[in-house]
Scaffold this motif. Structure first.
Motif, PDB file in Angstrom:
ATOM      1  N   LEU A 479      32.899   3.942  14.450  1.00  0.00           N
ATOM      2  CA  LEU A 479      31.654   3.958  15.227  1.00  0.00           C
ATOM      3  C   LEU A 479      30.512   4.489  14.378  1.00  0.00           C
ATOM      4  O   LEU A 479      30.653   5.493  13.684  1.00  0.00           O
ATOM      5  N   ALA A 480      29.382   3.780  14.434  1.00  0.00           N
ATOM      6  CA  ALA A 480      28.150   4.252  13.797  1.00  0.00           C
ATOM      7  C   ALA A 480      27.000   4.029  14.767  1.00  0.00           C
ATOM      8  O   ALA A 480      26.961   3.024  15.482  1.00  0.00           O
ATOM      9  N   VAL A 481      26.082   4.980  14.801  1.00  0.00           N
ATOM     10  CA  VAL A 481      24.977   4.953  15.761  1.00  0.00           C
ATOM     11  C   VAL A 481      23.655   4.982  15.003  1.00  0.00           C
ATOM     12  O   VAL A 481      23.472   5.767  14.058  1.00  0.00           O
ATOM     13  N   ALA A 482      22.749   4.133  15.418  1.00  0.00           N
ATOM     14  CA  ALA A 482      21.390   4.129  14.838  1.00  0.00           C
ATOM     15  C   ALA A 482      20.441   4.817  15.833  1.00  0.00           C
ATOM     16  O   ALA A 482      20.555   4.625  17.038  1.00  0.00           O
ATOM     17  N   PRO A 483      19.519   5.638  15.338  1.00  0.00           N
ATOM     18  CA  PRO A 483      19.218   5.893  13.930  1.00  0.00           C
ATOM     19  C   PRO A 483      19.926   7.115  13.344  1.00  0.00           C
ATOM     20  O   PRO A 483      19.502   7.617  12.306  1.00  0.00           O
ATOM     21  N   LEU A 484      20.976   7.627  13.998  1.00  0.00           N
ATOM     22  CA  LEU A 484      21.639   8.831  13.507  1.00  0.00           C
ATOM     23  C   LEU A 484      22.288   8.612  12.140  1.00  0.00           C
ATOM     24  O   LEU A 484      22.218   9.473  11.261  1.00  0.00           O
ATOM     25  N   HIS A 485      22.934   7.456  11.963  1.00  0.00           N
ATOM     26  CA  HIS A 485      23.703   7.216  10.751  1.00  0.00           C
ATOM     27  C   HIS A 485      23.039   6.214   9.812  1.00  0.00           C
ATOM     28  O   HIS A 485      23.335   6.214   8.616  1.00  0.00           O
ATOM     29  N   ALA A 486      22.204   5.360  10.320  1.00  0.00           N
ATOM     30  CA  ALA A 486      21.461   4.395   9.502  1.00  0.00           C
ATOM     31  C   ALA A 486      20.353   3.808  10.364  1.00  0.00           C
ATOM     32  O   ALA A 486      20.434   3.838  11.600  1.00  0.00           O
ATOM     33  N   GLN A 487      19.347   3.276   9.699  1.00  0.00           N
ATOM     34  CA  GLN A 487      18.204   2.737  10.435  1.00  0.00           C
ATOM     35  C   GLN A 487      18.025   1.241  10.233  1.00  0.00           C
ATOM     36  O   GLN A 487      17.124   0.645  10.816  1.00  0.00           O
ATOM     37  N   ASP A 488      18.860   0.625   9.415  1.00  0.00           N
ATOM     38  CA  ASP A 488      18.761  -0.813   9.198  1.00  0.00           C
ATOM     39  C   ASP A 488      20.102  -1.461   9.471  1.00  0.00           C
ATOM     40  O   ASP A 488      21.135  -0.793   9.599  1.00  0.00           O
ATOM     41  N   VAL A 489      20.096  -2.784   9.562  1.00  0.00           N
ATOM     42  CA  VAL A 489      21.280  -3.542   9.968  1.00  0.00           C
ATOM     43  C   VAL A 489      22.429  -3.323   8.992  1.00  0.00           C
ATOM     44  O   VAL A 489      23.551  -2.978   9.383  1.00  0.00           O
ATOM     45  N   HIS A 490      22.166  -3.546   7.724  1.00  0.00           N
ATOM     46  CA  HIS A 490      23.250  -3.477   6.736  1.00  0.00           C
ATOM     47  C   HIS A 490      23.749  -2.045   6.582  1.00  0.00           C
ATOM     48  O   HIS A 490      24.957  -1.827   6.400  1.00  0.00           O
ATOM     49  N   GLY A 491      22.852  -1.085   6.645  1.00  0.00           N
ATOM     50  CA  GLY A 491      23.287   0.304   6.542  1.00  0.00           C
ATOM     51  C   GLY A 491      24.178   0.713   7.705  1.00  0.00           C
ATOM     52  O   GLY A 491      25.170   1.419   7.525  1.00  0.00           O
ATOM     53  N   LEU A 492      23.837   0.264   8.917  1.00  0.00           N
ATOM     54  CA  LEU A 492      24.643   0.612  10.092  1.00  0.00           C
ATOM     55  C   LEU A 492      26.010  -0.060  10.031  1.00  0.00           C
ATOM     56  O   LEU A 492      27.033   0.556  10.358  1.00  0.00           O
ATOM     57  N   MET A 493      26.059  -1.309   9.598  1.00  0.00           N
ATOM     58  CA  MET A 493      27.340  -2.003   9.481  1.00  0.00           C
ATOM     59  C   MET A 493      28.216  -1.347   8.409  1.00  0.00           C
ATOM     60  O   MET A 493      29.433  -1.217   8.584  1.00  0.00           O
ATOM     61  N   ARG A 494      27.613  -0.916   7.336  1.00  0.00           N
ATOM     62  CA  ARG A 494      28.386  -0.260   6.284  1.00  0.00           C
ATOM     63  C   ARG A 494      28.948   1.080   6.768  1.00  0.00           C
ATOM     64  O   ARG A 494      30.099   1.420   6.503  1.00  0.00           O
ATOM     65  N   ALA A 495      28.124   1.820   7.522  1.00  0.00           N
ATOM     66  CA  ALA A 495      28.589   3.100   8.055  1.00  0.00           C
ATOM     67  C   ALA A 495      29.759   2.889   9.022  1.00  0.00           C
ATOM     68  O   ALA A 495      30.742   3.636   9.002  1.00  0.00           O
ATOM     69  N   ALA A 496      29.661   1.866   9.881  1.00  0.00           N
ATOM     70  CA  ALA A 496      30.759   1.580  10.802  1.00  0.00           C
ATOM     71  C   ALA A 496      32.015   1.168  10.048  1.00  0.00           C
ATOM     72  O   ALA A 496      33.143   1.512  10.443  1.00  0.00           O
ATOM     73  N   ASP A 497      31.837   0.450   8.948  1.00  0.00           N
ATOM     74  CA  ASP A 497      32.978   0.025   8.137  1.00  0.00           C
ATOM     75  C   ASP A 497      33.676   1.224   7.498  1.00  0.00           C
ATOM     76  O   ASP A 497      34.908   1.306   7.465  1.00  0.00           O
ATOM     77  N   VAL A 498      32.882   2.172   6.999  1.00  0.00           N
ATOM     78  CA  VAL A 498      33.464   3.393   6.420  1.00  0.00           C
ATOM     79  C   VAL A 498      34.243   4.163   7.481  1.00  0.00           C
ATOM     80  O   VAL A 498      35.366   4.635   7.251  1.00  0.00           O
ATOM     81  N   ALA A 499      33.662   4.275   8.682  1.00  0.00           N
ATOM     82  CA  ALA A 499      34.343   4.992   9.764  1.00  0.00           C
ATOM     83  C   ALA A 499      35.622   4.272  10.182  1.00  0.00           C
ATOM     84  O   ALA A 499      36.631   4.916  10.502  1.00  0.00           O
ATOM     85  N   MET A 500      35.604   2.943  10.164  1.00  0.00           N
ATOM     86  CA  MET A 500      36.791   2.185  10.558  1.00  0.00           C
ATOM     87  C   MET A 500      37.940   2.430   9.584  1.00  0.00           C
ATOM     88  O   MET A 500      39.095   2.606   9.988  1.00  0.00           O
ATOM     89  N   TYR A 501      37.652   2.460   8.304  1.00  0.00           N
ATOM     90  CA  TYR A 501      38.724   2.718   7.337  1.00  0.00           C
ATOM     91  C   TYR A 501      39.208   4.169   7.427  1.00  0.00           C
ATOM     92  O   TYR A 501      40.371   4.462   7.181  1.00  0.00           O
ATOM     93  N   GLU A 502      38.315   5.060   7.795  1.00  0.00           N
ATOM     94  CA  GLU A 502      38.733   6.433   8.039  1.00  0.00           C
ATOM     95  C   GLU A 502      39.655   6.492   9.257  1.00  0.00           C
ATOM     96  O   GLU A 502      40.605   7.291   9.307  1.00  0.00           O
ATOM     97  N   ALA A 503      39.411   5.614  10.239  1.00  0.00           N
ATOM     98  CA  ALA A 503      40.234   5.597  11.454  1.00  0.00           C
ATOM     99  C   ALA A 503      41.656   5.145  11.178  1.00  0.00           C
ATOM    100  O   ALA A 503      42.565   5.450  11.960  1.00  0.00           O
ATOM    101  N   LYS A 504      41.883   4.429  10.101  1.00  0.00           N
ATOM    102  CA  LYS A 504      43.244   3.982   9.786  1.00  0.00           C
ATOM    103  C   LYS A 504      44.171   5.156   9.499  1.00  0.00           C
ATOM    104  O   LYS A 504      45.387   5.049   9.669  1.00  0.00           O
ATOM    105  N   ALA A 505      43.597   6.265   9.069  1.00  0.00           N
ATOM    106  CA  ALA A 505      44.399   7.456   8.832  1.00  0.00           C
ATOM    107  C   ALA A 505      44.461   8.356  10.065  1.00  0.00           C
ATOM    108  O   ALA A 505      45.133   9.393  10.041  1.00  0.00           O
ATOM    109  N   ARG A 506      43.776   7.964  11.119  1.00  0.00           N
ATOM    110  CA  ARG A 506      43.749   8.768  12.350  1.00  0.00           C
ATOM    111  C   ARG A 506      43.989   7.860  13.550  1.00  0.00           C
ATOM    112  O   ARG A 506      43.076   7.535  14.297  1.00  0.00           O
ATOM    113  N   PRO A 507      45.211   7.381  13.718  1.00  0.00           N
ATOM    114  CA  PRO A 507      45.512   6.410  14.777  1.00  0.00           C
ATOM    115  C   PRO A 507      45.148   6.941  16.159  1.00  0.00           C
ATOM    116  O   PRO A 507      45.279   8.132  16.455  1.00  0.00           O
TER     117      PRO A 507
END
Length: 808
Positions: A479-507
Motif C-alpha cells: 500500500l502507498a498513499v499520495a501525497p504521503l509517500h509520493a506525489q506523482d503517478v510513477h512515484g506512487l506506483m513504485r512505492a506500492a511495488d516496494v511495499a508489495m515485495y516487503e509484504a512477501k516476507a510478512r504474509p
C-alpha cells in the motif's frame, strides 16, 4: 536528381551511365544541354507572349504567319524535347513522359494543319470541326495516359481514404467549373448538328477531367505537391481557361487569331516541359499523409450547390455537370460512412488498449490514466489517493502443475472477486501476469486505506473452484498513499511495488510503504555505481574474527567479514552495501572478490607459519550461479591453497531457494575438499531431510540465541538442542556472538566445539591477525583475558558497539 538547378545537374553529371528497362546502358543527358534547352524554351515562350500583347504588333496585323507558326512550333518542339530527355533520364517515369511527348506531337500536328491550311481562309469558309480539331482533341488521351501513369508512380502507398477524398474534391471542383462555363459553351453549337455539339462539349469535358485528376493529386499530397505537379496543375488551369474563353469568344463572334488567347495554348506545352525539367523527388511520403476531410467537404458542398442551383433556377444542367455534382455528393457520403466506421474502430481500439484481454479489467495504461486524474483532483481538493499492489503468491505452481488454461481461469475468478469487494468508485486493474492493482481515489487517512486493503484477504479467503478443483490463493499486498509517500503517478506506483515485495516476507499483512526500507533510491543507484568501481579497484578490505576450539584452546579458523573503504564516507559496514548488491548482479562479483582476498590472506598466513582456515559467507544467488565450483577450484589452484582451508558459510534459507540445484552445487564444492557450514542455524526453515542430505560438516548457532542463553531458558534449550543435533549428525558446532566469560563457560559445559565473538576478539585486519596470534600464543585462558582489539587498537567490550549486520 534532374535538371532544376546547378546542384541537381552536378548530381546528374556524377552518374556516368543509367540502365533502361532492358538493362542496356543509357547515357544521361548533359546538364549543360538540359539547361540550354530550358533557357531557349523560356525565351521562345516569353517572346511569343510578348509578341501578342496589344500594341506590339502593327495595326491590323493580328496574324503574322512567319512569327506565330514559327514561335509556337519552336515552343512545342522544345517542350517535346525536354519531356523526351526526362523520359530517357528517368527510367521509373519513362512511360509517363513518353506519352506526354506523344500528346505534344499530336497537338503540334493539329496546330500545323491549322496554320498551313486554314488560317488564311475567310472565317465563313473555315470548316468546324476540322482536322485541326482532331489534333487538338487528340492530344487529350495521350496526355491523360501520361498523367495517370505519373499519378500511379508518385502516389504509391496512398491510403484508400485519401483517394476517396481526392476524387470527391476533383468531382466537386469539376462540377463547379462546368456549371460556370459549360452551359454557355454548349450554346455555341446550338442548331449546328450533333458533331458540332460533341466537339464543343469535348474540349471543356476533357479539361474538367484533367482538372479532376490534378485536384486529386494535390489532395493526395496534402495540397503541397512537388514542383512537377505544380507545373502540370498550372497547365491544366491554363488549358481550361483558354478553352473556355475561346468558346465564349467564338459564340460572341469576337475571336481573332494572333491574340493572347492563342498564346495560352502554347504556354500549356511550356508548363508541361517545365514540369519535366524539375528534380525527381527523393522520397514520396504520400502514403503517410493524414487525411484532410475539410477540403473534400468544401468541394462536395460545391457539388451540392451546383445541383441545388440547377433545381431552383428551373433550368437543365448539362448532363456531365449533373453527373459530376452527384458524384461528389455520393463520394462525400461514402467518406462520411467510412469516417463513422473508423471512429467506431478507433473507439474499440481505444477501449481494447485500456482493457485487459483476459479479465476484462482496466489494464496498466488505464490505471495510470485514472491515477493521474485522481492525483490531480487530490491536489485541488486536498483528498488522499491510495494504490494497492497485489501479487498472487505461488501462482506459478498453478500454471506449472495444472496448465495455463486453469491459470487463466483462476485469474478471471480472482478478478471477479476483487471487483466485487471494493467500492464503486475504486478501480481494480490487472497489470499483467498474476499482478493486480486497486486505485482508491478518495480515502480518509492511512488507516482507512489499510482497512480497504484488507478486503483483498477477505476476497481471497474462500477457495476457488476451477474445473472441480479447489484452489486456495494467498496474496502479498503493498500500500502507498499520495501525497504521503509520493506525489506523482510513477512515484506512487513504485512505492506500492516496494511495499508489495516487503509484504512477501510478512504474509497476511497489508504492508504500507516505508521509506527506510526502500533500497531503490537515487542514493542507492549512485552507490551501486561506486560499488562496481570499488569491486574492480582496491577499496574492499576484509576483517577477520577468530574462531576458538574449546577442546584445546587453539585458534584454527577465522571468518572473513567484508568492509568498504569508501574514499569519502570512510569505512562502511556490510549492512550499507551488501543488501543492495544482493538484489542486483553485483553480489557475484563482490563474493568472488571477497574469496580472492580471503584466499590471498590465508596463503600469506600459511607462509608465516599459521595454517588458518578462512570462512566466507555465500549468498543465495551465488549458490545458483553456473560455474561457481569451477571458479573456486581455479582460485585455490592459482594461489596454491589447500581446499580444506576454505570454508563456505551459507544460511538455511540459501539452500531452500532451490534445494535440488543447491544440493548439486554443494556436492561439487564438497568434492573439491571445500568445507561447508550452515550459518545462523535455527533462524531458517529447512527440514531435517534436507539437512541430512547436505554435505556440511559444521553448524553455526545464530548469535541471537547465544547472546541471551543465560537469561532465557528457551534460548538455552535451543542452544543445547542444536549442539546435540550437530553431534548426533557427526558435525561440529560453532556458537557465534560470545561476548562474556559466563557465556563462554556455559558453552564449554554444553560441549560446544568452537566459539566466536567479541569476548575472544573483535574483527581485525589481515596484518593484525598475525600480530594477535603472535601476542596471544595458544593459551585459551590468556585469550579470554586479553582485551579485544581492532587492527591492533583496543576497543571497549560493549554490546552496543557490536556490529549486527551479516557480511558476505
Amino acid at each position: 536528381m534532374l535538371f532544376s538547378d546547378r546542384r541537381s545537374c552536378a548530381v546528374t553529371a556524377e552518374r556516368s551511365a543509367m540502365s533502361d528497362e532492358r538493362g542496356r546502358a543509357v547515357r544521361p543527358p548533359s546538364p549543360a544541354g538540359v539547361l540550354a534547352l530550358r533557357s531557349v524554351l523560356v525565351a521562345a515562350t516569353s517572346a511569343y507572349v510578348v509578341s501578342v500583347l496589344p500594341g506590339v504588333r502593327p495595326e491590323g496585323s493580328s496574324y503574322l504567319p512567319w512569327l506565330d507558326f514559327g514561335l509556337t512550333t519552336l515552343v512545342m518542339l522544345l517542350s517535346a524535347g525536354l519531356c523526351a530527355v526526362r523520359a530517357v533520364a528517368t527510367p521509373a517515369e519513362r512511360a509517363t513522359w513518353t506519352w506526354v511527348v506523344a500528346s505534344i506531337v499530336v497537338y503540334l500536328l493539329g496546330n500545323a494543319y491549322y496554320y498551313l491550311r486554314l488560317v488564311d481562309l475567310p472565317a465563313d469558309l473555315v470548316p468546324y470541326p476540322s482536322l485541326a480539331d482532331a489534333g487538338w482533341l487528340g492530344w487529350y488521351p495521350f496526355l491523360a495516359v501520361g498523367v495517370l501513369l505519373l499519378v500511379r508512380t508518385r502516389s504509391r502507398g496512398a491510403a484508400p481514404v485519401l483517394w476517396l477524398d481526392g476524387l470527391t474534391a476533383g468531382a466537386g471542383a469539376a462540377a463547379l467549373a462546368g456549371a460556370l462555363f459549360l452551359q454557355p459553351l454548349l450554346e455555341v453549337g446550338d442548331g449546328g448538328g450533333a458533331l458540332l455539339v460533341l466537339t464543343n462539349l469535348a474540349y471543356p469535358v476533357a479539361d474538367l477531367a484533367l482538372l479532376t485528376v490534378v485536384t486529386l493529386v494535390f489532395h493526395l499530397n496534402g495540397w503541397r505537391p512537388d514542383r512537377t505537379w505544380r507545373w502540370i496543375g498550372a497547365a491544366a488551369i491554363t488549358l481550361m481557361v483558354g478553352d473556355s474563353v475561346y468558346m465564349l469568344q467564338l459564340a460572341a463572334g469576337t475571336y481573332t487569331d494572333g491574340g493572347l488567347l492563342d498564346a495560352s495554348w502554347t504556354v500549356v506545352c511550356a508548363c508541361l516541359a517545365m514540369g519535366a525539367a524539375t528534380p525527381v523527388p527523393e522520397a514520396q511520403a504520400t502514403g503517410a499523409r493524414r487525411p484532410t476531410p475539410a477540403v473534400p467537404a468544401v468541394f462536395s458542398l460545391a457539388g451540392t450547390a451546383v445541383l441545388f442551383s440547377g433545381a431552383t433556377e428551373q433550368r437543365a444542367l448539362p448532363l456531365v455537370v449533373g453527373v459530376l455534382g452527384l458524384l461528389s455528393v455520393l463520394l462525400a457520403s461514402m467518406r462520411l460512412l467510412l469516417t463513422v466506421r473508423e471512429a467506431r474502430r478507433l473507439a474499440d481500439a481505444h477501449r481494447e488498449a485500456r482493457t485487459d484481454e483476459l479479465t476484462g479489467l482496466p489494464n496498466r495504461r488505464e490505471l495510470m490514466h485514472r491515477l493521474g486524474s485522481a492525483l490531480a483532483d487530490g491536489q485541488v481538493d486536498g483528498t488522499l489517493s491510495a494504490v494497492l499492489l497485489i501479487d498472487l503468491d505461488r501462482f506459478k505452481e498453478v500454471n506449472d502443475t495444472l496448465g495455463h488454461h486453469h491459470g487463466d481461469q483462476l485469474l478471471r475468478a480472482v478478478a471477479e472477486r476483487l471487483a466485487d469487494v471494493f467500492r464503486d468508485g475504486d478501480t481494480v486493474a490487472r497489470l499483467g501476469g498474476d499482478e493486480f492493482a486497486v486505485l482508491l481515489p478518495d480515502v480518509a487517512d492511512l488507516d482507512a486505506a489499510r482497512a480497504l486493503g484488507r478486503r483483498c484477504d477477505d476476497a481471497l479467503e474462500d477457495d476457488f473452484t476451477i474445473d472441480g478443483l479447489h484452489l486456495h490463493v494467498d496474496a502479498s499486498v503493498g500500500l502507498a498513499v499520495a501525497p504521503l509517500h509520493a506525489q506523482d503517478v510513477h512515484g506512487l506506483m513504485r512505492a506500492a511495488d516496494v511495499a508489495m515485495y516487503e509484504a512477501k516476507a510478512r504474509p497476511g499483512e497489508v504492508v504500507v510503504y516505508d521509506p527506510s526500507s526502500d533500497l531503490n533510491t537515487p542514493h542507492r543507484l549512485a552507490m551501486l555505481g561506486e560499488l562496481r568501481r570499488a569491486i574492480q579497484g582496491d577499496e574492499l578490505v576484509l576483517h577477520y574474527q577468530p574462531k576458538l576450539e574449546l577442546v584445546d584452546g587453539r585458534v584454527t579458523a577465522v571468518e572473513a567479514l567484508v568492509r568498504w573503504q569508501h574514499p569519502v564516507r570512510g569505512l562502511l559496514p556490510p549492512a550499507d552495501f551488501v543488501p543492495a548488491a544482493e538484489t542486483t548482479g553485483l553480489i557475484m562479483p563482490l563474493t568472488l572478490r571477497t574469496l580472492s582476498l580471503a584466499i590471498g590472506d590465508a596463503v600469506r598466513w600459511r607462509e608465516a607459519g599459521h595454517e588458518l582456515q578462512v570462512a566466507v559467507n555465500l549468498s543465495p544467488r551465488c549458490l545458483l550461479e553456473p560455474g561457481l565450483p569451477e571458479q573456486i577450484r581455479d582460485m585455490l589452484a592459482e594461489r596454491g591453497l589447500p581446499a580444506h582451508l576454505l570454508r563456505l558459510e551459507l544460511t538455511e534459507s540459501t539452500v531452500m531457494v532451490d534445494p535440488v540445484r543447491s544440493l548439486a552445487v554443494l556436492r561439487e564444492l564438497s568434492a573439491l575438499g571445500v568445507r561447508l557450514s550452515i550459518d545462523d542455524f535455527g533462524t531458517g526453515y529447512s527440514s531435517m531431510t534436507y539437512l541430512k542430505k547436505m554435505p556440511v560438516d559444521e553448524l553455526k548457532i545464530d548469535r541471537s540465541f547465544v547472546m541471551d542463553m543465560l537469561a532465557s531458558p528457551d534460548d538455552e534449550i535451543l542452544v543445547r538442542s542444536s549442539i546435540e543435533l550437530a553431534h548426533n549428525l557427526g558435525m561440529s558446532i560453532v556458537a557465534e556472538g560470545v561476548e562474556d566469560a559466563e557465556t563462554f563457560d556455559a558453552l564449554s559445559t554444553l560441549r560446544c566445539d568452537v566459539v566466536q565473538g567479541y569476548h575472544l576478539a573483535y574483527p581485525m585486519g589481515a596484518g593484525a591477525v598475525l600480530d594477535w596470534l603472535e601476542g596471544r600464543g595458544v593459551d585459551a585462558r590468556r585469550a579470554r583475558e586479553a582485551a579485544p582489539v581492532t587492527d591492533g587498537v583496543p576497543t571497549p567490550r560493549t554490546r552496543s558497539s557490536a556490529p549486527t549486520a551479516r557480511a558476505v
